[in-house]
Motif scaffolding. Structure first.
Motif, short mmCIF file in Angstrom:
data_model
loop_
_atom_site.label_atom_id
_atom_site.label_comp_id
_atom_site.label_asym_id
_atom_site.label_seq_id
_atom_site.Cartn_x
_atom_site.Cartn_y
_atom_site.Cartn_z
N GLY A 118 -48.35 -5.23 16.30
CA GLY A 118 -47.79 -6.46 16.86
C GLY A 118 -47.80 -7.68 15.98
O GLY A 118 -47.20 -8.69 16.30
N ARG A 119 -48.47 -7.62 14.83
CA ARG A 119 -48.57 -8.80 13.99
C ARG A 119 -47.30 -9.09 13.21
O ARG A 119 -47.11 -10.18 12.72
N SER A 120 -46.40 -8.10 13.13
CA SER A 120 -45.16 -8.31 12.38
C SER A 120 -44.06 -8.87 13.28
O SER A 120 -42.94 -9.06 12.84
N GLY A 121 -44.36 -9.11 14.53
CA GLY A 121 -43.38 -9.67 15.44
C GLY A 121 -42.62 -8.61 16.23
O GLY A 121 -41.83 -8.93 17.09
N THR A 122 -42.87 -7.33 15.95
CA THR A 122 -42.23 -6.26 16.69
C THR A 122 -42.77 -6.25 18.12
O THR A 122 -43.97 -6.31 18.34
N ARG A 123 -41.89 -6.15 19.07
CA ARG A 123 -42.33 -6.08 20.46
C ARG A 123 -41.95 -4.74 21.04
O ARG A 123 -40.83 -4.27 20.86
N GLY A 124 -42.88 -4.15 21.73
CA GLY A 124 -42.72 -2.79 22.22
C GLY A 124 -41.72 -2.62 23.33
O GLY A 124 -40.76 -1.89 23.21
N HIS A 125 -41.88 -3.29 24.41
CA HIS A 125 -41.02 -3.03 25.56
C HIS A 125 -40.48 -4.33 26.14
O HIS A 125 -40.50 -4.56 27.34
N GLY A 126 -40.01 -5.19 25.24
CA GLY A 126 -39.31 -6.38 25.68
C GLY A 126 -40.17 -7.48 26.24
O GLY A 126 -39.66 -8.44 26.80
N GLY A 127 -41.46 -7.38 26.14
CA GLY A 127 -42.29 -8.39 26.75
C GLY A 127 -43.64 -8.54 26.09
O GLY A 127 -43.88 -8.02 25.01
N PRO A 128 -44.50 -9.22 26.77
CA PRO A 128 -45.78 -9.62 26.17
C PRO A 128 -46.84 -8.52 26.12
O PRO A 128 -47.79 -8.53 26.87
N MET A 129 -46.63 -7.56 25.26
CA MET A 129 -47.67 -6.56 25.03
C MET A 129 -48.71 -7.21 24.13
O MET A 129 -48.35 -7.98 23.23
N PRO A 130 -49.98 -6.96 24.34
CA PRO A 130 -51.01 -7.56 23.48
C PRO A 130 -50.80 -7.24 22.00
O PRO A 130 -50.31 -6.17 21.66
N VAL A 131 -51.17 -8.15 21.16
CA VAL A 131 -51.10 -7.97 19.71
C VAL A 131 -52.42 -7.32 19.30
O VAL A 131 -53.40 -7.99 18.98
N TRP A 132 -52.46 -5.98 19.34
CA TRP A 132 -53.71 -5.26 19.12
C TRP A 132 -54.22 -5.40 17.70
O TRP A 132 -55.43 -5.42 17.48
N GLY A 133 -53.34 -5.50 16.73
CA GLY A 133 -53.80 -5.67 15.35
C GLY A 133 -54.68 -6.90 15.21
O GLY A 133 -55.76 -6.85 14.61
N ALA A 134 -54.24 -8.01 15.76
CA ALA A 134 -55.02 -9.25 15.68
C ALA A 134 -56.32 -9.13 16.48
O ALA A 134 -57.37 -9.58 16.03
N ARG A 135 -56.25 -8.51 17.65
CA ARG A 135 -57.46 -8.36 18.47
C ARG A 135 -58.49 -7.47 17.81
O ARG A 135 -59.68 -7.78 17.78
N PHE A 136 -58.04 -6.33 17.30
CA PHE A 136 -58.97 -5.41 16.64
C PHE A 136 -59.62 -6.09 15.44
O PHE A 136 -60.81 -5.98 15.22
N LYS A 137 -58.82 -6.78 14.62
CA LYS A 137 -59.34 -7.41 13.41
C LYS A 137 -60.30 -8.55 13.75
O LYS A 137 -61.34 -8.70 13.13
N GLN A 138 -59.95 -9.34 14.74
CA GLN A 138 -60.80 -10.47 15.14
C GLN A 138 -62.17 -9.99 15.58
O GLN A 138 -63.18 -10.62 15.26
N ASP A 139 -62.21 -8.87 16.27
CA ASP A 139 -63.49 -8.32 16.73
C ASP A 139 -64.43 -8.00 15.57
O ASP A 139 -65.64 -8.04 15.73
#
Length: 132
Positions: free
Chosen positions: A80-101
């Motif tokens: 999700g960090r590249s701006g790609t959206r999965g299903h047209g809406g607000p799917m969590p940006v897991w890359g940022a969440r995983f890295k932040q943790d």
């Protein structure tokens, strides 16, 4: 997947055994995805009814792509960090969440490597959910 098939994004999980990657992917899916997409990936998770955008049926990804599972596209959607959206809406940006943790514990570079491995394991697990 063979080691020579791995790009830098995929390298962390290529270096470990397939069984470990499968288990890691399933764990990531259970922890991050199943509440919306459901245990089986059909979009029937316990939070699905509360979302404004219905979760995608992850079992149909290959079917919607002429029978081919688009691994890189799925990786980019999960990340999700590249701006790609999965299903047209607000799917969590897991890359940022995983890295932040992890960033505070192991540093930015190492946390990026671990994040990419987690995302790859997750994408490969989603591939196992495909309907035949």
């Amino acid at each position: 997947m063979k080691l020579h098939d791995c790009g830098l994004f995929l390298l962390p999980l290529c270096l470990v055994g397939g069984a470990f990657a499968q288990e890691a992917g399933q764990t990531e899916y259970t922890n991050a995805c199943a509440t919306c997409h459901g245990e089986s990936g059909t979009g029937d998770g316990p939070l699905a009814e509360f979302l404004t955008v219905a979760p995608a049926d992850l079992t149909q990804i290959a079917a919607h792509n002429d029978g081919v599972f688009p691994l890189l596209q799925v990786i980019q959607t999960i990340d999700g960090r590249s701006g790609t959206r999965g299903h047209g809406g607000p799917m969590p940006v897991w890359g940022a969440r995983f890295k932040q943790d992890l960033s505070g514990e192991i540093g930015a570079y190492a946390s990026e490597i671990v994040t990419r491995g987690r995302i790859l394991a997750l994408a490969e697990y989603v591939e196992t959910l495909q309907s035949q």
